[in-house]
Design an enzyme around this catalytic site. Structure first.
Site, short mmCIF file in Angstrom:
data_model
loop_
_atom_site.label_atom_id
_atom_site.label_comp_id
_atom_site.label_asym_id
_atom_site.label_seq_id
_atom_site.Cartn_x
_atom_site.Cartn_y
_atom_site.Cartn_z
N LEU A 125 0.83 -1.20 0.00
CA LEU A 125 0.00 0.00 0.00
C LEU A 125 0.87 1.26 0.00
O LEU A 125 0.64 2.17 -0.78
CB LEU A 125 -0.92 -0.02 1.24
CG LEU A 125 -1.78 1.21 1.49
CD1 LEU A 125 -2.83 1.38 0.39
CD2 LEU A 125 -2.49 1.10 2.86
N SER A 126 1.88 1.29 0.88
CA SER A 126 2.65 2.53 1.08
C SER A 126 3.48 2.91 -0.14
O SER A 126 4.00 2.05 -0.84
CB SER A 126 3.59 2.38 2.29
OG SER A 126 2.84 2.08 3.43
N GLU A 127 3.60 4.21 -0.32
CA GLU A 127 4.39 4.77 -1.43
C GLU A 127 5.24 5.90 -0.89
O GLU A 127 5.01 6.37 0.23
CB GLU A 127 3.45 5.34 -2.51
CG GLU A 127 2.55 4.29 -3.11
CD GLU A 127 1.71 4.84 -4.26
OE1 GLU A 127 1.76 6.08 -4.51
OE2 GLU A 127 1.02 4.06 -4.91
N THR A 158 7.27 -5.11 3.47
CA THR A 158 7.72 -6.28 4.23
C THR A 158 7.59 -7.52 3.35
O THR A 158 6.58 -7.68 2.66
CB THR A 158 6.86 -6.43 5.50
OG1 THR A 158 6.94 -5.22 6.24
CG2 THR A 158 7.34 -7.59 6.36
N GLU A 363 1.41 -0.29 9.76
CA GLU A 363 -0.04 -0.61 9.78
C GLU A 363 -0.83 0.47 10.52
O GLU A 363 -1.76 0.18 11.27
CB GLU A 363 -0.26 -2.03 10.33
CG GLU A 363 0.43 -3.05 9.44
CD GLU A 363 -0.08 -4.46 9.54
OE1 GLU A 363 -1.24 -4.65 9.94
OE2 GLU A 363 0.69 -5.37 9.19
N THR A 365 0.26 4.56 12.03
CA THR A 365 1.05 5.10 13.16
C THR A 365 0.13 5.30 14.38
O THR A 365 -1.10 5.24 14.26
CB THR A 365 1.64 6.47 12.78
OG1 THR A 365 0.54 7.38 12.53
CG2 THR A 365 2.53 6.40 11.55
N GLU A 367 -0.51 8.02 15.80
CA GLU A 367 -1.37 9.19 15.56
C GLU A 367 -2.60 8.77 14.74
O GLU A 367 -3.72 9.23 15.00
CB GLU A 367 -0.59 10.28 14.81
CG GLU A 367 0.50 10.97 15.64
CD GLU A 367 1.78 10.14 15.81
OE1 GLU A 367 1.95 9.11 15.11
OE2 GLU A 367 2.60 10.51 16.66
C1 FAD Z 1 9.95 -1.63 8.54
C2 FAD Z 1 8.72 -1.19 7.84
C3 FAD Z 1 7.87 -2.13 7.25
C4 FAD Z 1 6.73 -1.71 6.56
N1 FAD Z 1 5.97 -2.64 5.92
C5 FAD Z 1 4.96 -2.20 5.09
C6 FAD Z 1 4.27 -3.12 4.23
O1 FAD Z 1 4.51 -4.33 4.26
N2 FAD Z 1 3.33 -2.64 3.39
C7 FAD Z 1 3.01 -1.31 3.32
O2 FAD Z 1 2.16 -0.94 2.53
N3 FAD Z 1 3.66 -0.42 4.12
C8 FAD Z 1 4.63 -0.83 4.98
N4 FAD Z 1 5.30 0.08 5.77
C9 FAD Z 1 4.96 1.49 5.67
C10 FAD Z 1 4.27 2.03 6.91
O3 FAD Z 1 2.98 1.50 7.02
C11 FAD Z 1 4.30 3.56 6.85
O4 FAD Z 1 5.65 3.94 7.06
C12 FAD Z 1 3.38 4.22 7.84
O5 FAD Z 1 2.04 4.00 7.50
C13 FAD Z 1 3.62 5.73 7.95
O6 FAD Z 1 3.65 6.32 6.71
P1 FAD Z 1 4.86 7.31 6.32
O7 FAD Z 1 6.13 6.59 6.61
O8 FAD Z 1 4.64 7.78 4.95
O9 FAD Z 1 4.75 8.48 7.35
P2 FAD Z 1 3.84 9.79 7.18
O10 FAD Z 1 2.48 9.40 6.78
O11 FAD Z 1 4.57 10.77 6.33
O12 FAD Z 1 3.78 10.31 8.67
C14 FAD Z 1 4.85 11.06 9.26
C15 FAD Z 1 4.36 11.50 10.64
O13 FAD Z 1 3.20 12.35 10.51
C16 FAD Z 1 2.14 11.81 11.25
N5 FAD Z 1 0.87 12.09 10.57
C17 FAD Z 1 0.55 11.88 9.28
N6 FAD Z 1 -0.72 12.23 9.04
C18 FAD Z 1 -1.23 12.67 10.22
C19 FAD Z 1 -2.50 13.16 10.62
N7 FAD Z 1 -3.54 13.26 9.77
N8 FAD Z 1 -2.66 13.53 11.90
C20 FAD Z 1 -1.65 13.42 12.78
N9 FAD Z 1 -0.42 12.95 12.46
C21 FAD Z 1 -0.22 12.57 11.20
C22 FAD Z 1 2.42 10.32 11.35
O14 FAD Z 1 1.74 9.72 12.44
C23 FAD Z 1 3.93 10.32 11.52
O15 FAD Z 1 4.27 10.58 12.86
C24 FAD Z 1 6.40 -0.34 6.50
C25 FAD Z 1 7.25 0.61 7.12
C26 FAD Z 1 8.39 0.19 7.76
C27 FAD Z 1 9.31 1.25 8.37
#
Ligand code: FAD
Length: 379
Positions: A125-127, A158, A363, A365, A367
């Site tokens: 899902l994530s980009e 993952t 899955e 954060t 927040e």
């Molecule tokens: C080791 C690892 C494994 C992963 N595995 C997978 C996987 O298998 N499949 C997949 O799809 N993804 C995966 N991810 C991605 C992961 O789900 C995302 O990193 C996560 O959802 C956060 O997205 P972001 O990194 O873009 O952070 P951002 O969305 O940019 O967030 C940055 C900060 O801003 C905060 N924030 C953002 N929006 C809001 C809001 N509306 N209100 C308050 N705070 C906010 C967040 O809580 C965070 O503290 C993985 C990540 C890691 C590090």
């Protein structure tokens, strides 16, 4: 609210505990250091039925309930959170997603192999610019009649390098926003599909995290999950269950660190007595034990809600939010109780502390969990 485990659940919990001690523990420090995927261990977990725990036996699964699954997740995570995240993604995101929403053909072709661990899956899902804000999908799946053409990049996936099957979320119709998103089953080896370099991570270093690049990948229409436009709903529904698995992972990390700290505090002497006799240490252990039990009840409640067919959006989000916070706090205190020994790898708690952090990020954060919870209670 009766969380007394059945005889079968007790046996499953014990089997996972034995497996973690006998099979995961011996190489866990080495795999963490070298960022090595637990290939042999994953094969054995497949043989034990840990990779398709909730899947119907007619698709080669173990046919167990969610509570049994979280018991296994907790026990594995006490020792090796890198291995448990592989179990979590395969079970709650990939197998569950295909079993719940896939076609009979998709279940025959993919689920049967995923449930035994013959192959493992990834959930994509994530980009780079769509993490918490998952509606901002830049990856496109353009409808070409009998197939889609997939273009874009996924981040942080993952099992990214080791999976054979990838559930990829992509935008088909931009004008329809989140209602124009689809979920497609993509196979490794499809033309134009490339796995990016492995991420060098703080924690869960034994797990395999990669970016994925799609360049004009032709995906047959029969690989779409659900109706046209169902992809975003699919992702949200799948992640709601996934959170229960990650909450159980956080619980296990906390409980593992606590067990090590308790044991150490009864062996290590300072000022002529075991450090557990110093109230400052005893009170830390009391707080850890209380918080872990509170987290466990939230995790079990969410699992029971899912098993009972009740809504688990709120209970799953609360379980993940709280258990991941407890994992972070408990592991920091476990390092403290170990003193200098806590800071070196041989005592395991520094790894658990590094592993704990991810449970507050992936899955959804912490927040984002608070957004889910507050929306649910405020309306
Ligand atoms: C080791 C690892 C494994 C992963 N595995 C997978 C996987 O298998 N499949 C997949 O799809 N993804 C995966 N991810 C991605 C992961 O789900 C995302 O990193 C996560 O959802 C956060 O997205 P972001 O990194 O873009 O952070 P951002 O969305 O940019 O967030 C940055 C900060 O801003 C905060 N924030 C953002 N929006 C809001 C809001 N509306 N209100 C308050 N705070 C906010 C967040 O809580 C965070 O503290 C993985 C990540 C890691 C590090």
């Amino acid at each position: 609210m009766n969380f007394k485990l059945s005889e079968e659940q007790e046996l499953i919990k014990q089997a996972a505990r034995d497996f973690a001690k006998n099979e995961l523990l011996p190489g866990v420090i080495d795999r963490d250091e070298k960022q090595e995927f637990p290939k042999d261990e994953v094969k054995k977990m497949g043989e034990l039925g840990f990779l398709g725990m909730m899947v119907d036996p007619k698709y080669n699964g173990s046919g167990l309930d969610t509570l049994s699954y979280v018991l296994v997740m907790e026990e594995l995570s006490k020792v090796d959170a890198s291995s448990s995240v592989i179990v979590s993604v395969n079970n709650s995101l990939v197998c569950w997603g295909i079993e719940k929403f896939g076609t009979d053909e998709q279940k025959e072709k993919y689920l049967k192999k995923l449930a035994t661990g013959e192959i493992i899956g990834a959930f994509c899902l994530s980009e780079p610019e769509a993490g918490s804000d998952a509606t901002s999908q830049k990856t496109t799946a353009i409808d070409k009649g009998d197939h889609y053409v997939l273009n874009g990049t996924k981040n942080w996936i993952t099992n990214g390098g080791t999976a054979a099957v990838y559930l990829v979320i992509a935008q088909t119709d931009k004008d329809k926003k989140h209602r124009g998103i689809n979920a497609l089953i993509v196979e490794k080896g499809m033309d134009g599909f490339e796995v990016g370099p492995k991420e060098n991570k703080l924690g869960i270093r034994g797990s395999d995290t990669h970016s994925l690049i799609f360049n004009d990948v032709k995906v047959p229409k029969e690989n779409r999950i659900g109706e046209d436009g169902f992809g975003f709903k699919f992702a949200m529904k799948t992640l709601a269950g996934g959170r229960i698995g990650i909450a159980a992972q956080a619980l296990g990390i906390a409980a593992g660190a606590y067990e090590l700290a308790l044991k150490y505090s009864k062996e290590r002497k300072a000022f002529g007595t075991e450090i557990s006799n110093h109230q400052a240490i005893a009170f830390k252990l009391a707080d850890m034990h209380t918080q872990i039990q509170a987290a466990r009840l939230l995790v079990y409640q969410a699992a029971k809600d899912k098993d009972n067919g009740d809504n688990y959006d709120l209970s799953g989000a609360m379980a993940k939010l709280y258990a991941s916070q407890v994992a972070m706090e408990t592991t920091v205190e476990a390092v403290q109780i170990h003193g200098g020994n806590g800071f070196v790898k041989d005592y395991h708690v520094e790894r658990l502390m590094r592993d704990a952090k991810i449970t507050q990020i992936y899955e959804g954060t912490s927040e984002i969990q608070k957004i889910v919870i507050s929306r649910s209670i405020i309306g």
